[in-house]
Design a protein around this motif. Structure first.
Motif, PDB file in Angstrom:
ATOM      1  N   THR A 200       0.874  -1.306   0.059  1.00 52.11           N
ATOM      2  CA  THR A 200       0.262  -0.225  -0.271  1.00 52.11           C
ATOM      3  C   THR A 200       0.808   0.943   0.001  1.00 52.11           C
ATOM      4  OG1 THR A 200       0.058  -0.497   2.249  1.00 52.11           O
ATOM      5  CG2 THR A 200      -1.883  -0.727   0.919  1.00 52.11           C
ATOM      6  N   LYS A 204       1.616   4.461  -3.146  1.00 49.07           N
ATOM      7  CA  LYS A 204       1.503   5.563  -2.810  1.00 49.07           C
ATOM      8  C   LYS A 204       2.761   6.423  -2.539  1.00 49.07           C
ATOM      9  CE  LYS A 204      -1.760   5.352   0.643  1.00 49.07           C
ATOM     10  NZ  LYS A 204      -1.963   3.797   0.891  1.00 49.07           N
ATOM     11  N   THR A 226      -1.349   0.199   8.553  1.00 50.77           N
ATOM     12  CA  THR A 226      -1.968  -0.025   8.737  1.00 50.77           C
ATOM     13  C   THR A 226      -2.150  -1.662   7.966  1.00 50.77           C
ATOM     14  OG1 THR A 226      -2.977   2.091   8.775  1.00 50.77           O
ATOM     15  CG2 THR A 226      -4.693   0.484   8.204  1.00 50.77           C
ATOM     16  N   GLN A 227      -2.446  -2.966   8.192  1.00 51.13           N
ATOM     17  CA  GLN A 227      -2.630  -3.807   7.910  1.00 51.13           C
ATOM     18  C   GLN A 227      -3.443  -5.172   8.285  1.00 51.13           C
ATOM     19  OE1 GLN A 227       1.696  -4.644   9.658  1.00 51.13           O
ATOM     20  NE2 GLN A 227       1.436  -6.039   8.270  1.00 51.13           N
ATOM     21  N   VAL A 228      -3.917  -6.044   7.778  1.00 47.55           N
ATOM     22  CA  VAL A 228      -5.070  -7.082   7.589  1.00 47.55           C
ATOM     23  C   VAL A 228      -4.036  -8.784   6.638  1.00 47.55           C
ATOM     24  CG1 VAL A 228      -5.932  -6.589   5.536  1.00 47.55           C
ATOM     25  CG2 VAL A 228      -7.075  -7.755   7.666  1.00 47.55           C
ATOM     26  N   ILE A 303     -11.083  -1.103  10.321  1.00 44.35           N
ATOM     27  CA  ILE A 303      -9.351  -0.980  10.913  1.00 44.35           C
ATOM     28  C   ILE A 303      -9.483  -0.194  10.142  1.00 44.35           C
ATOM     29  CG2 ILE A 303      -8.117  -2.167   9.567  1.00 44.35           C
ATOM     30  CD1 ILE A 303      -7.372  -1.920  13.087  1.00 44.35           C
ATOM     31  N   ASP A 304      -9.998   0.358   8.943  1.00 47.32           N
ATOM     32  CA  ASP A 304     -10.205   1.651   7.950  1.00 47.32           C
ATOM     33  C   ASP A 304     -10.810   2.847   8.709  1.00 47.32           C
ATOM     34  OD1 ASP A 304      -8.288   0.298   5.962  1.00 47.32           O
ATOM     35  OD2 ASP A 304      -9.566  -0.480   4.660  1.00 47.32           O
ATOM     36  N   TYR A 311      -5.778   9.692  10.684  1.00 49.49           N
ATOM     37  CA  TYR A 311      -5.316  10.087   9.662  1.00 49.49           C
ATOM     38  C   TYR A 311      -5.336  11.836   9.984  1.00 49.49           C
ATOM     39  CZ  TYR A 311      -4.251  12.521   4.931  1.00 49.49           C
ATOM     40  OH  TYR A 311      -3.620  12.761   3.637  1.00 49.49           O
TER      41      TYR A 311
ATOM     42  N   VAL B 305     -15.984   4.647   4.618  1.00 48.01           N
ATOM     43  CA  VAL B 305     -14.558   5.048   4.604  1.00 48.01           C
ATOM     44  C   VAL B 305     -14.736   6.648   3.702  1.00 48.01           C
ATOM     45  CG1 VAL B 305     -12.236   5.404   3.289  1.00 48.01           C
ATOM     46  CG2 VAL B 305     -13.117   3.603   4.304  1.00 48.01           C
ATOM     47  N   ASN B 320      -6.771   8.839  -1.690  1.00 45.00           N
ATOM     48  CA  ASN B 320      -5.621   8.155  -2.300  1.00 45.00           C
ATOM     49  C   ASN B 320      -4.655   8.629  -0.091  1.00 45.00           C
ATOM     50  OD1 ASN B 320      -6.534   7.090  -4.618  1.00 45.00           O
ATOM     51  ND2 ASN B 320      -6.489   9.323  -5.483  1.00 45.00           N
ATOM     52  N   ASP B 321      -4.617   9.391  -0.073  1.00 45.71           N
ATOM     53  CA  ASP B 321      -3.799   9.986   0.749  1.00 45.71           C
ATOM     54  C   ASP B 321      -4.101   8.544   2.429  1.00 45.71           C
ATOM     55  OD1 ASP B 321      -1.888  11.178  -0.688  1.00 45.71           O
ATOM     56  OD2 ASP B 321      -3.149  13.249   0.046  1.00 45.71           O
ATOM     57  N   PHE B 322      -5.539   8.526   2.218  1.00 42.86           N
ATOM     58  CA  PHE B 322      -5.866   6.962   3.317  1.00 42.86           C
ATOM     59  C   PHE B 322      -4.650   6.083   3.084  1.00 42.86           C
ATOM     60  CE2 PHE B 322     -11.016   8.627   3.981  1.00 42.86           C
ATOM     61  CZ  PHE B 322      -9.932   9.632   4.755  1.00 42.86           C
ATOM     62  N   ASP B 323      -3.802   6.010   4.580  1.00 45.38           N
ATOM     63  CA  ASP B 323      -3.200   4.464   4.639  1.00 45.38           C
ATOM     64  C   ASP B 323      -4.576   3.381   5.371  1.00 45.38           C
ATOM     65  OD1 ASP B 323      -1.769   2.290   5.004  1.00 45.38           O
ATOM     66  OD2 ASP B 323      -0.580   3.387   7.163  1.00 45.38           O
ATOM     67  N   LEU B 324      -5.191   2.733   3.873  1.00 48.72           N
ATOM     68  CA  LEU B 324      -5.955   1.331   4.120  1.00 48.72           C
ATOM     69  C   LEU B 324      -5.172  -0.011   4.347  1.00 48.72           C
ATOM     70  CD1 LEU B 324      -8.666   3.476   1.986  1.00 48.72           C
ATOM     71  CD2 LEU B 324      -8.127   3.869   4.500  1.00 48.72           C
ATOM     72  N   SER B 325      -6.204  -0.495   5.018  1.00 50.35           N
ATOM     73  CA  SER B 325      -5.738  -2.258   5.293  1.00 50.35           C
ATOM     74  C   SER B 325      -5.743  -2.768   3.670  1.00 50.35           C
ATOM     75  CB  SER B 325      -6.498  -2.590   6.299  1.00 50.35           C
ATOM     76  OG  SER B 325      -7.726  -2.969   5.612  1.00 50.35           O
ATOM     77  N   TYR B 326      -4.853  -3.603   3.284  1.00 56.09           N
ATOM     78  CA  TYR B 326      -4.784  -4.329   2.357  1.00 56.09           C
ATOM     79  C   TYR B 326      -4.233  -6.089   2.652  1.00 56.09           C
ATOM     80  CZ  TYR B 326      -2.832  -6.871  -1.679  1.00 56.09           C
ATOM     81  OH  TYR B 326      -2.560  -7.519  -2.179  1.00 56.09           O
ATOM     82  N   PRO B 333      -3.694  -2.659  -3.201  1.00 58.74           N
ATOM     83  CA  PRO B 333      -3.394  -2.300  -2.893  1.00 58.74           C
ATOM     84  C   PRO B 333      -3.767  -0.315  -2.282  1.00 58.74           C
ATOM     85  CG  PRO B 333      -1.748  -3.192  -3.921  1.00 58.74           C
ATOM     86  CD  PRO B 333      -3.895  -3.875  -4.279  1.00 58.74           C
ATOM     87  N   TRP B 334      -4.727  -0.519  -3.763  1.00 61.08           N
ATOM     88  CA  TRP B 334      -5.547   0.497  -3.361  1.00 61.08           C
ATOM     89  C   TRP B 334      -7.041   0.191  -3.263  1.00 61.08           C
ATOM     90  CZ3 TRP B 334      -2.776   4.951  -3.297  1.00 61.08           C
ATOM     91  CH2 TRP B 334      -2.145   5.744  -4.544  1.00 61.08           C
ATOM     92  N   ASP B 335      -7.908   0.413  -2.201  1.00 59.83           N
ATOM     93  CA  ASP B 335      -8.897   0.002  -2.138  1.00 59.83           C
ATOM     94  C   ASP B 335      -9.445   0.623  -3.285  1.00 59.83           C
ATOM     95  OD1 ASP B 335     -11.046  -1.496  -0.085  1.00 59.83           O
ATOM     96  OD2 ASP B 335     -11.452   0.097  -0.817  1.00 59.83           O
TER      97      ASP B 335
END
Lengths: 358, 358
Positions: A200, A204, A226-228, A303-304, A311, B305, B320-326, B333-335
């Motif tokens: 991720t 970016k 952030t991880q899952v 978690i998001d 953020y 979100v 796009n700047d949000f660090d979301l889980s993957y 990797p981009w939700d």
């Protein structure tokens, strides 16, 4: 020799290999490139492997344990850490160990691998305390940055040798950018650089380096780690800092674990989520969150929601102001993340504010 | 007579009843109180109803259509709007109609109910164009605020007669608070009051009124109309403003629909999500989002979100700047929400920026 106007160093990272002989034995697999994956699959098909030892109990190792068990292979996970999945709190790691064992996976924790030896047609993996034989061995024990090219060109190395960049993804060299698993990563909560090689983040950073190379002026807004990961029927997710990490960074962390239902109990199929919130007891600031629950109970996107709050530097209490969606099969009028936040606030009041006479 | 120090008016709302006779016929049910629900269930058990007409095609009507169909009852939904679920865009409403029909529900849209008449042991519901007979009739056609007590005390009525309050949930009367479905609601994106009777909002307002009544000083941060509903295998969610609503509010909305997978295609079971993003083309500000997809594909928490981004007034690009889980089973990797945001930005550039020669 290729001349350039703008150069991007995107050399990634490579697997850390245990300091042992015989990693080149046939049947020992790394898990890094697409080809490693294709090679492993072909090898499983061709040799009808019935057993595997996975060296490494982080998220890659556990995902492989899940996948190989689904293929009918008998799996042993050997990890150095005392509990699997050391990126989340041990209380969650122990639940994951239990989930692994329920699905037939043997777990050997606190097991530093010392040797891999050929044992007739099989391989034997040895730690100080245990020896496990299997048809194949997978090594997934973390990565180190491929910083050599950048370093040779004069880019200084930072944490774990990763290349130093600013938030525009510029190195110290003119017109030279670097991004992804080979660089140090700005951490939004720590307000400092760290090494956090994640897909991720790499996506970016690459986008920002590319835009800036073409004349834009954008800054990387930071990773929060952030991880899952899905392990059999569980998803385990985290964002931000854990208690110990926050403590080390100079915060005054307070962590509360609560159990919440993913949706209203009166609608069939409600499932329990364990939510751990870490907040700063001086400022009330949200510092991090961890969730463990059934993998189809919207753990990842919950978690998001924490990640979005983090953020923006919100307080734990502030989560209650989010206008989140609700319908009985999928949530509650206060979503589980908000009820966990309310519990944190109550516990914080009881634990600290009362003790100073307020 | 009860004296008070602080008074909270929490009188809620009541169902809108169609302007027709015979709503008191046995077999005609409202869907408002817990007792209405218990009464309906008893009636279904006792009389073994085999067919039902639901008057109203909003989220309550559709949830009942889903629930009754699961009980083996043959359902007809009759709604005034031209497409069901008028709180989302018609393109989504039509998918929902198709989902209803797939599960055996008859849908009569643009059907204003004119009469309900006894037809031997059954009831007949009549609109200008159609007559449908069934064992029971459910009326779920929206609510109006119970503002009478407040109005009699001198609290002015606003939209739909709802009681006027400020963001501290104070009425114009000293020490008198009001909250929930009986009051006008501050809308965070519109920066104006509206009438949005939702459980999530009522919970928040009640908490703020209660805290302020006890001496705190908190403001309600506003609703954004975030909602989700499950209809058979679909979840349909929204937050913020739709294109027409944004237009009316003076924004310059631009709406883009894209299809995204809920997780990586190479991991089994990836499912398609339709995501509609509305943003302001002058400022790039996110104004609203709608998602339709399989109900177990984390639709509800994905709209959250967007809701979190909307809460903070972010741009569409900013998502796009949000660090979301993957992890491959649960995301990309981009939700999906970020890929939808990227599509919006590209479409906006192509549609507007090119046309002015930039």
């Amino acid at each position: 020799v290729f001349p350039y106007d703008r150069l991007l160093i995107a050399t990634g990272a490579r697997p850390i290999l245990p300091d042992i002989q015989d990693l080149s034995l046939p049947g020992v697999h790394r898990l890094h490139t697409m080809n490693d994956g294709l090679h492993l699959r072909r090898s499983l098909d061709d040799h009808r492997a019935q057993s595997a030892v996975i060296v490494g109990s982080g998220y890659i190792g556990l995902e492989m344990a899940d996948a190989l068990t689904h293929r009918g292979i008998s799996v042993t996970v050997m990890g150095r850490s005392t509990v699997v999945l050391p990126t989340v709190d041990a209380v969650f790691g122990r639940v994951v160990e239990s989930e692994l064992r329920t699905h037939g996976v043997r777990v050997e924790s606190a097991a530093e691998v010392q040797a891999i030896v050929q044992d007739r047609a099989r391989l034997r993996v040895e730690s100080a305390l245990t020896k496990v034989s299997a048809d194949i061995v997978l090594v997934g024990a973390g990565v180190i940055p491929n910083a050599e090219i950048g370093a040779a060109a004069g880019v200084p190395g930072g944490i774990k040798g990763a290349l130093r960049v600013n938030r525009r993804m510029e190195t110290n060299l003119p017109h030279v950018y670097a991004a992804g698993d080979c660089v140090e990563t700005w951490h939004r909560v720590l307000r400092a650089y760290t090494y956090l090689p994640l897909g991720t983040t790499a996506h970016k950073q690459g986008r920002i380096a590319g835009e800036n190379a073409l004349g834009a002026s954008r800054e990387f807004e930071g990773s929060m780690g952030t991880q899952v990961v899905k392990v059999f029927n569980l998803a385990i997710a985290r964002t931000g800092l854990r208690d110990t990490e926050a403590q080390e960074a100079g915060f005054s962390p307070f962590t509360v674990e609560t159990e919440q239902l993913d949706h209203k109990a009166y609608y069939p199929g409600a499932r329990r989520l364990s939510i751990r919130i870490t907040g700063d007891r001086k400022t009330g600031q949200l510092l991090g969150a961890q969730i463990l629950g059934p993998w189809q109970a919207e753990v990842a996107k919950r978690i998001d929601v924490f990640a979005a709050a983090l953020y923006h530097g919100m307080t734990v209490e502030g989560l209650n102001d989010f206008d989140l969606s609700y319908t009985p099969p999928l949530g509650s009028p206060w979503d589980a993340v908000q009820m966990a936040a309310q519990t944190w606030c109550q516990a914080e009041r009881v634990t600290y504010q009362k003790s100073v006479g307020n």
